[in-house]
Design a protein around this motif. Structure first.
Motif, PDB file in Angstrom:
ATOM      1  N   SER A   1       0.826  -1.203   0.000  1.00  0.00           N
ATOM      2  CA  SER A   1       0.000   0.000   0.000  1.00  0.00           C
ATOM      3  C   SER A   1       0.856   1.247   0.000  1.00  0.00           C
ATOM      4  CB  SER A   1      -0.910  -0.003   1.239  1.00  0.00           C
ATOM      5  OG  SER A   1      -0.117   0.000   2.403  1.00  0.00           O
ATOM      6  N   GLY A   2       0.210   2.373  -0.194  1.00  0.00           N
ATOM      7  CA  GLY A   2       0.931   3.642  -0.158  1.00  0.00           C
ATOM      8  C   GLY A   2       1.322   4.011   1.257  1.00  0.00           C
TER       9      GLY A   2
ATOM     10  N   GLU B   1       0.714  14.665  -2.198  1.00  0.00           N
ATOM     11  CA  GLU B   1       0.359  13.844  -3.362  1.00  0.00           C
ATOM     12  C   GLU B   1       1.600  13.186  -3.960  1.00  0.00           C
ATOM     13  OE1 GLU B   1      -1.910  14.189  -7.701  1.00  0.00           O
ATOM     14  OE2 GLU B   1      -1.746  15.941  -6.389  1.00  0.00           O
TER      15      GLU B   1
ATOM     16  N   THR C   1       3.021  10.426  -1.422  1.00  0.00           N
ATOM     17  CA  THR C   1       2.180   9.263  -1.175  1.00  0.00           C
ATOM     18  C   THR C   1       2.301   8.280  -2.333  1.00  0.00           C
ATOM     19  OG1 THR C   1       0.608  10.619   0.078  1.00  0.00           O
ATOM     20  CG2 THR C   1      -0.144   8.456  -0.666  1.00  0.00           C
TER      21      THR C   1
ATOM     22  N   LYS D   1       1.610   5.124  -4.641  1.00  0.00           N
ATOM     23  CA  LYS D   1       0.444   4.328  -5.015  1.00  0.00           C
ATOM     24  C   LYS D   1       0.734   2.850  -4.733  1.00  0.00           C
ATOM     25  CE  LYS D   1      -1.107   7.504  -8.656  1.00  0.00           C
ATOM     26  NZ  LYS D   1      -0.148   8.553  -8.336  1.00  0.00           N
ATOM     27  N   PRO D   2      -0.272   2.100  -4.295  1.00  0.00           N
ATOM     28  CA  PRO D   2      -0.068   0.669  -4.044  1.00  0.00           C
ATOM     29  C   PRO D   2       0.361  -0.050  -5.318  1.00  0.00           C
ATOM     30  CG  PRO D   2      -2.168   1.417  -3.143  1.00  0.00           C
ATOM     31  CD  PRO D   2      -1.660   2.536  -4.002  1.00  0.00           C
TER      32      PRO D   2
ATOM     33  N   SER E   1       3.830   7.269 -12.466  1.00  0.00           N
ATOM     34  CA  SER E   1       3.317   7.240 -11.095  1.00  0.00           C
ATOM     35  C   SER E   1       4.359   7.674 -10.068  1.00  0.00           C
ATOM     36  CB  SER E   1       2.805   5.840 -10.747  1.00  0.00           C
ATOM     37  OG  SER E   1       3.863   4.908 -10.727  1.00  0.00           O
TER      38      SER E   1
END
Length: 408
Positions: A6-7, A22, A25, A27-28, A321
């Motif tokens: 997970s993040g 943003e 964090t 991304k998973p 990402s």
């Protein structure tokens, strides 16, 4: 083995604005494997908050590492234990008490900026313009020399010549046996440039380097004379900031083709024999290009990763990402690419698709422990270094059916 990661959100995010949160964090991902640490150690205080591309190098079955301050060490790649250690920091002589004083003081920084290995010799370059050649087996100094200009990139050795690029726009050729200056080549430097400079590479009797004026230049290794230079981009814009065109990357050579990229947005393939531009594409970066098989890998100014066909520059995939996480260059490792980021994470990216398939938290989500240069591959592990001087060996799949990787 498949696992979902997970993040992350940390206490430090409490003091960040929405845009930074943003970016920070993660991304998973659907992890395909789990990297693990084999060993870790420290090399002084690393590079601290300074700009640096001081990257470990491997040779003579040793991993050579350095800190900006002056710590230099040869590590056993199996367990990270030091084979030898040196401190090149400068201490004022204080007579009989000087040796005792060194125990309590750190000395004046040697400001190490570049590290290279060739034929049982380690070469150290500093921002003070010093070059030190050290015996790879013992760490003893073979010779030292001074040049005009900062050395903030790795030198290269070919045909008994050590080629050193400096921030003053001057390229030096030194005798590898004694450091004697063989030749010098001076070029123009614009009023405003990036902090970094291109590391040279050598092949076919020449040395290839990027310049702050947006060119790729080839010098004859024996004399330093310019064989050809080709502008891959030109300044544009009303301000000096807009007109920055540095080619700060290490040129990449494969199959008689030189690949280089400029900061302001030009990726080019150039014929080595003539300097003719074969193709150009609009990508901008100050990080080195890498390659595996027929694919070039570019990490652009915004930390977007691209896979491109080396034959024509056609984009095959992109991975956005990790945007704005200040990624390192993408280092090919088996069937993957590994990149480090500003908060100390390492990410494994599938070469064929650009999909992120694994992640390792080396720096604890801390900017002081960022992975600021790409790791190197040693056996079945990668060796990574953080801004605060942590050196770590981490497991990584290395089996690959890809073609050979070009020398840089």
């Amino acid at each position: 083995m498949t696992a979902s990661l997970s993040g992350c959100t940390t206490i430090s995010n409490w003091f960040a604005d929405d845009d930074e949160i943003e970016i920070r964090t993660l991304k998973p991902i659907d992890a395909q494997f789990e990297p693990s640490m084999v060993w870790d150690t420290d090399v002084g205080d690393g590079i601290s908050d300074y700009f640096s591309r001081l990257r470990p190098v491997y040779g003579d079955n040793k991993v050579f590492v350095a800190s900006r301050h002056g710590d230099v060490a040869a590590l056993d790649p199996q367990d990270g234990e030091p084979v030898w250690e040196r401190n090149l920091a400068v201490f004022d002589e204080e007579g009989m008490l000087s040796a005792v004083a060194k125990l309590w003081r750190s000395g004046e920084s040697a400001r190490i900026g570049g590290l290279a290995y060739d034929k049982q010799t380690v070469y150290i370059g500093t921002e003070n313009g010093a070059i030190v050649a050290m015996d790879a087996a013992t760490g003893e100094t073979k010779w030292s020399q001074s040049v005009e200009g900062e050395i903030i990139s790795a030198p290269v050795v070919s045909e008994n010549v050590l080629v050193v690029n400096t921030g003053a726009g001057t390229l030096f050729g030194l005798n590898v046996d004694n450091g004697e200056q063989l030749w010098i080549n001076e070029s123009d430097v614009p009023p405003l440039t990036l902090r970094g400079i291109s590391s040279p590479i050598a092949a076919n009797g020449g040395t290839i380097v990027g310049t702050p004026t947006g060119k790729v230049q080839v010098n004859i290794i024996d004399s330093g004379l310019v064989a050809w230079e080709t502008a891959i981009t030109k300044p544009s814009g009303a301000t000096e900031l807009e007109r920055i065109v540095d080619v700060d990357v290490t040129p990449l050579l494969y199959g008689g083709i030189v690949y280089a990229i400029s900061y302001n947005g030009t990726l080019a393939a150039i014929e080595l024999r003539s300097g003719r531009v074969i193709w150009k594409r609009e990508y901008g970066s100050y990080r080195d290009i890498s390659m595996q098989g027929n694919t070039l890998y570019v990490v652009d100014n915004n930390s977007v990763i691209y896979g491109l066909d080396r034959r024509n520059g056609v984009e095959l995939w992109s991975q956005s990402s990790l945007k704005k996480r200040s990624l390192t260059q993408a280092e090919p490792v088996g069937d993957y690419l590994v990149v480090g980021d500003k908060w100390g994470f390492l990410h494994w990216v599938e070469q064929s698709s650009g999909k992120i398939v694994a992640r390792y938290d080396l720096g604890g989500d801390d900017e002081d422990e960022s992975v600021y240069v790409a790791p190197i591959v040693v056996g079945d592990n990668i060796i990574a270094i953080t801004r605060d001087g942590t050196v770590a060996a981490i497991t990584s799949p290395t089996a690959s059916s890809q073609d050979e990787t070009p020398a840089q």
